[in-house]
Design an enzyme around this catalytic site. Sequence first.
Site: not given
Length: 500
Positions: A167, A191, A194, A244, A299, A391
Amino acid sequence: MNAPQIPDWSVQSYDFAAWTDATNLIGGTWQLPLESHGVLDVENPRHGKAIAQVHMSGAADVDAAVKAGKAAQPAWAALPLRERAQVFYKLRELMERDLDQLSWLVSHENGKTFAEAKAEVLKAIECVEYGCSLPNLAAGSELQVSRGVTCRLEYAPVGVVAGVTPFNFPLMVPLWMLPQAIVGGNAFILKPSEQTPLSMIALGELFREAGLPDGIFNVVQGGREAVEALCDHPGIGAFGFVGSTRVAKLVYGRSAMTGKRALCLGGAKNHLIVVPDADLEVAAGNIVASFTGCAGQRCMAAANLLAVGDVEHIIDEIKKRAAALTLGQDLGAINSAASVDRIQGYIDGAVAAGATVVVDGRGDSVGEGGHWLGPTVIDGVSADQVAAREEIFGPVLSIIRVKDLSEALAIENGNPYGNASAVYTTSGEVARKVMGNVEAGMCGVNVGVPVPREPFGFGGWNDSKFGQGNITGWDGFRFWTRVRKVTTKWALQQDQNWMN
Ligand code: NAD
């Protein structure tokens, strides 16, 4: 390709505005899922309200996308690579034309500030430019390996390939993959997250305008079901993933089960080392920008500051600058209410374990609604505490006090991730020692977010990446293509060379 009902997106501010619902793009047609896994809200995190809905898909939609890709890919692959790259020249022009519009869309679906969203779109354009440069890079090579015998390398497409993205960079991360894969002659199934599926609708439309044939760029919206179907589908030859570590590891293994090549980038826990000889301005400014940029949801963000010796003056400056940032202007929203809870949980846990919050962003907010958390600095964190190990993915800096560089390096090297690391120093010797010993794939000297710009490939080490190579640059092109070795013998006629 028929057009989805993209609204007249003239929004030039953070004001709430609705967008179109996210559906699938299969073979040039925007369509609802064949196999519905429900509908989710796509929230604007700044307002905490739905701007659209995303229709979640399943295996039947992945299969339809593979079929569309298979039908379109041979004709695309038959074009000279130079012609395939022309689409990206055009795309670059269109992205420049729509720069502000794309930036506002990223800002609205992700929650980052307009300036950060614009930086994302510009970096995405840089990735497109790498695709434009491939005709000059992908020439292959040839050598006469013995008399009359030559060996030649060619880069052949894989066929139908797929990518899954997170995201936090809804436009840029897909464009880490698409130029190399598509210029390489493949059909692509993307993909998106979402949570941020809208930028890929805008990109689908820009690809259409740039002249990309139907079926070469397909979008399947969804979550776990769609991702697992992509991993399992035997018609997909290569699988790229960014997200992740937990999911990266799962999908790396799962996609390998069907013989796919896979490159899966995971999460991070980036350590920044500051020593007493560091330049105050450079260190404090950079460290604050690193942990607060994109509200810490990247990240490459600083997570742990390893404070070597007496660096009190630098820590004081970090605290001052972090506390002075204006939420909503200098840093944006957190992606969801659940993420705010998660981040607060880490801060509360650090306090319970004995650390001190010296800049406290808990409870900070902007206006009514939305998901917010201000810059937070926690001092006195020990390396074994949860806040130092996991994280957090929010605007939180944990300060770990250490006596010397060796202790700092031992802590950095003891963490399982290996995405990024940086050192702040004016000493070449210190810089060399850290750069030579740190367990991270992307390192900075006086640079807090050491993203390797194009053409240098992006990718970490250890639990931050599963698979070989980097996702951008030449490694990316190599990942999405197969090398064909052609050996040719030019026989002499009856042992005579008539050209003599
Ligand atoms: P995520 O792992 O939750 O989701 C990433 C993608 O995986 C999404 O498209 C999602 O739909 C899908 N997914 C989620 N759960 C799944 C499951 N159980 N099975 C199959 N698919 C699943 O990550 P996120 O929250 O969207 O993004 C944040 C994470 O991404 C952070 O850990 C961040 O460090 C990482 N990230 C890494 C890089 C990098 O280059 N290494 C870049 C950006 C983000």
